[in-house]
Design a protein around this motif. Sequence first.
Motif, PDB file in Angstrom:
ATOM      1  N   ILE A 134       0.862  -1.183   0.000  1.00 22.01           N
ATOM      2  CA  ILE A 134       0.000   0.000   0.000  1.00 22.01           C
ATOM      3  C   ILE A 134       0.896   1.229   0.000  1.00 22.01           C
ATOM      4  CG2 ILE A 134      -1.706   1.379   1.251  1.00 22.01           C
ATOM      5  CD1 ILE A 134      -2.918  -1.164   2.295  1.00 22.01           C
ATOM      6  N   GLN A 135       0.652   2.118  -0.954  1.00 22.73           N
ATOM      7  CA  GLN A 135       1.369   3.388  -1.037  1.00 22.73           C
ATOM      8  C   GLN A 135       0.344   4.503  -0.926  1.00 22.73           C
ATOM      9  OE1 GLN A 135       2.818   3.003  -5.025  1.00 22.73           O
ATOM     10  NE2 GLN A 135       4.563   1.728  -4.436  1.00 22.73           N
ATOM     11  N   TYR A 136       0.792   5.676  -0.488  1.00 25.86           N
ATOM     12  CA  TYR A 136      -0.107   6.816  -0.530  1.00 25.86           C
ATOM     13  C   TYR A 136       0.682   8.062  -0.869  1.00 25.86           C
ATOM     14  CZ  TYR A 136       1.412   8.804   3.911  1.00 25.86           C
ATOM     15  OH  TYR A 136       2.141   9.381   4.905  1.00 25.86           O
ATOM     16  N   ARG A 137      -0.047   9.075  -1.325  1.00 24.80           N
ATOM     17  CA  ARG A 137       0.579  10.354  -1.611  1.00 24.80           C
ATOM     18  C   ARG A 137      -0.451  11.460  -1.458  1.00 24.80           C
ATOM     19  NH1 ARG A 137      -2.598  12.157  -4.811  1.00 24.80           N
ATOM     20  NH2 ARG A 137      -2.946  11.485  -6.921  1.00 24.80           N
ATOM     21  N   VAL A 138       0.085  12.654  -1.240  1.00 24.52           N
ATOM     22  CA  VAL A 138      -0.721  13.870  -1.186  1.00 24.52           C
ATOM     23  C   VAL A 138      -0.197  14.759  -2.299  1.00 24.52           C
ATOM     24  CG1 VAL A 138      -1.387  15.863   0.214  1.00 24.52           C
ATOM     25  CG2 VAL A 138      -0.971  13.648   1.312  1.00 24.52           C
ATOM     26  N   LYS A 139      -1.080  15.242  -3.159  1.00 22.38           N
ATOM     27  CA  LYS A 139      -0.640  16.107  -4.256  1.00 22.38           C
ATOM     28  C   LYS A 139       0.012  17.364  -3.696  1.00 22.38           C
ATOM     29  CE  LYS A 139      -3.601  15.107  -8.195  1.00 22.38           C
ATOM     30  NZ  LYS A 139      -2.621  14.374  -8.917  1.00 22.38           N
ATOM     31  N   ASN A 140       1.031  17.855  -4.396  1.00 20.88           N
ATOM     32  CA  ASN A 140       1.670  19.095  -3.961  1.00 20.88           C
ATOM     33  C   ASN A 140       0.898  20.308  -4.467  1.00 20.88           C
ATOM     34  OD1 ASN A 140       2.638  19.844  -6.603  1.00 20.88           O
ATOM     35  ND2 ASN A 140       4.288  18.385  -6.352  1.00 20.88           N
ATOM     36  N   GLU A 141       1.237  21.461  -3.940  1.00 22.81           N
ATOM     37  CA  GLU A 141       0.493  22.685  -4.234  1.00 22.81           C
ATOM     38  C   GLU A 141       0.495  23.026  -5.724  1.00 22.81           C
ATOM     39  OE1 GLU A 141       0.344  27.329  -2.752  1.00 22.81           O
ATOM     40  OE2 GLU A 141       1.898  26.004  -2.001  1.00 22.81           O
ATOM     41  N   ARG A 142       1.624  22.866  -6.389  1.00 25.62           N
ATOM     42  CA  ARG A 142       1.704  23.191  -7.822  1.00 25.62           C
ATOM     43  C   ARG A 142       0.782  22.287  -8.641  1.00 25.62           C
ATOM     44  NH1 ARG A 142       4.937  21.837 -12.451  1.00 25.62           N
ATOM     45  NH2 ARG A 142       5.101  23.641 -13.805  1.00 25.62           N
ATOM     46  N   THR A 143       0.800  21.005  -8.342  1.00 28.50           N
ATOM     47  CA  THR A 143      -0.046  20.062  -9.071  1.00 28.50           C
ATOM     48  C   THR A 143      -1.519  20.356  -8.817  1.00 28.50           C
ATOM     49  OG1 THR A 143       1.687  18.403  -8.884  1.00 28.50           O
ATOM     50  CG2 THR A 143      -0.503  17.613  -9.467  1.00 28.50           C
ATOM     51  N   ILE A 144      -1.854  20.687  -7.586  1.00 28.02           N
ATOM     52  CA  ILE A 144      -3.249  21.033  -7.261  1.00 28.02           C
ATOM     53  C   ILE A 144      -3.681  22.262  -8.053  1.00 28.02           C
ATOM     54  CG2 ILE A 144      -4.775  21.902  -5.441  1.00 28.02           C
ATOM     55  CD1 ILE A 144      -3.158  20.102  -3.493  1.00 28.02           C
ATOM     56  N   SER A 145      -2.830  23.287  -8.097  1.00 31.05           N
ATOM     57  CA  SER A 145      -3.154  24.511  -8.840  1.00 31.05           C
ATOM     58  C   SER A 145      -3.366  24.214 -10.318  1.00 31.05           C
ATOM     59  CB  SER A 145      -2.035  25.545  -8.688  1.00 31.05           C
ATOM     60  OG  SER A 145      -1.914  25.928  -7.362  1.00 31.05           O
ATOM     61  N   ARG A 146      -2.472  23.414 -10.904  1.00 30.21           N
ATOM     62  CA  ARG A 146      -2.601  23.067 -12.320  1.00 30.21           C
ATOM     63  C   ARG A 146      -3.893  22.292 -12.578  1.00 30.21           C
ATOM     64  NH1 ARG A 146       2.546  20.139 -14.314  1.00 30.21           N
ATOM     65  NH2 ARG A 146       1.596  20.463 -16.342  1.00 30.21           N
ATOM     66  N   LYS A 147      -4.201  21.377 -11.698  1.00 33.33           N
ATOM     67  CA  LYS A 147      -5.406  20.564 -11.871  1.00 33.33           C
ATOM     68  C   LYS A 147      -6.664  21.429 -11.719  1.00 33.33           C
ATOM     69  CE  LYS A 147      -6.770  15.943 -11.367  1.00 33.33           C
ATOM     70  NZ  LYS A 147      -6.299  14.636 -11.028  1.00 33.33           N
ATOM     71  N   MET A 148      -6.651  22.350 -10.742  1.00 33.26           N
ATOM     72  CA  MET A 148      -7.791  23.252 -10.566  1.00 33.26           C
ATOM     73  C   MET A 148      -7.989  24.105 -11.818  1.00 33.26           C
ATOM     74  SD  MET A 148      -7.332  24.341  -6.570  1.00 33.26           S
ATOM     75  CE  MET A 148      -8.615  25.579  -6.601  1.00 33.26           C
ATOM     76  N   PHE A 149      -6.892  24.585 -12.386  1.00 32.61           N
ATOM     77  CA  PHE A 149      -6.962  25.389 -13.603  1.00 32.61           C
ATOM     78  C   PHE A 149      -7.510  24.549 -14.755  1.00 32.61           C
ATOM     79  CE2 PHE A 149      -5.262  27.279 -17.471  1.00 32.61           C
ATOM     80  CZ  PHE A 149      -5.662  28.596 -17.324  1.00 32.61           C
ATOM     81  N   ALA A 150      -6.997  23.330 -14.912  1.00 28.50           N
ATOM     82  CA  ALA A 150      -7.436  22.450 -15.999  1.00 28.50           C
ATOM     83  C   ALA A 150      -8.921  22.114 -15.882  1.00 28.50           C
ATOM     84  CB  ALA A 150      -6.603  21.170 -16.007  1.00 28.50           C
ATOM     85  N   LYS A 151      -9.398  21.976 -14.658  1.00 26.16           N
ATOM     86  CA  LYS A 151     -10.805  21.631 -14.439  1.00 26.16           C
ATOM     87  C   LYS A 151     -11.691  22.869 -14.281  1.00 26.16           C
ATOM     88  CE  LYS A 151     -10.259  17.031 -12.613  1.00 26.16           C
ATOM     89  NZ  LYS A 151     -11.070  16.328 -13.574  1.00 26.16           N
ATOM     90  N   ASN A 152     -11.060  24.049 -14.344  1.00 25.34           N
ATOM     91  CA  ASN A 152     -11.787  25.316 -14.238  1.00 25.34           C
ATOM     92  C   ASN A 152     -12.619  25.388 -12.951  1.00 25.34           C
ATOM     93  OD1 ASN A 152     -12.471  27.874 -15.071  1.00 25.34           O
ATOM     94  ND2 ASN A 152     -14.250  27.175 -16.238  1.00 25.34           N
ATOM     95  N   THR A 153     -11.974  25.090 -11.840  1.00 30.24           N
ATOM     96  CA  THR A 153     -12.645  25.152 -10.551  1.00 30.24           C
ATOM     97  C   THR A 153     -11.838  26.017  -9.584  1.00 30.24           C
ATOM     98  OG1 THR A 153     -13.564  23.891  -8.714  1.00 30.24           O
ATOM     99  CG2 THR A 153     -11.561  23.032  -9.700  1.00 30.24           C
ATOM    100  N   ALA A 154     -12.531  26.672  -8.678  1.00 30.39           N
ATOM    101  CA  ALA A 154     -11.870  27.536  -7.697  1.00 30.39           C
ATOM    102  C   ALA A 154     -11.733  26.845  -6.345  1.00 30.39           C
ATOM    103  CB  ALA A 154     -12.659  28.829  -7.538  1.00 30.39           C
TER     104      ALA A 154
END
Length: 166
Positions: free
Chosen positions: A49-69
């Motif tokens: 079992i592995q886990y991860r938490v997305k970093n801030e840059r990846t979260i920002s890029r994903k929010m932009f790509a999905k057009n969500t605030a």
Amino acid sequence: MTIRKIEKGGTKMSSRRVEEYQRTIGYEIYELGKLLKSIVSTKVGKFTIQYRVKNERTISRKMFAKNTASVFFLRDIYAFRILVKDTNDCYMISQTLMKVFPWQIYTDFIISPIVWDTNSTMYQALQLVFLLNSCKVEVQVMTPKMHIVNEKNHHLYKEKKYRNIK
């Protein structure tokens, strides 16, 4: 991750509240990992079992790509990957987990893999998403072979998904 304000259901959370929320979720993610381990260990002999938490840059890029605030619309800020021996174990584990947790999304990328390029490079896994205190958590169940192919070709996914985002 430093976020000054996060919108949740239309209301803004103070940075102190965000930090408190992250600490709570962090503890709950740790506890969830222990629970997943105990569930999986009752069903299969060998697993990882592995886990991860997305970093801030990846979260920002994903929010932009999905057009969500709001980060609350993203489904994989917190993610677990469970590696099991074979495809039968993948299905057995995912069915077991769906009985334990209130799942929102179940996607079978083993039967219907994502093809990334003309060389038939495919993404395969079972993906399950559920809510943990208003935060979506993703669990991917796959074999070690699927994991190697998925990791080797992850750049194809990122190139396709984020090609227009700096």
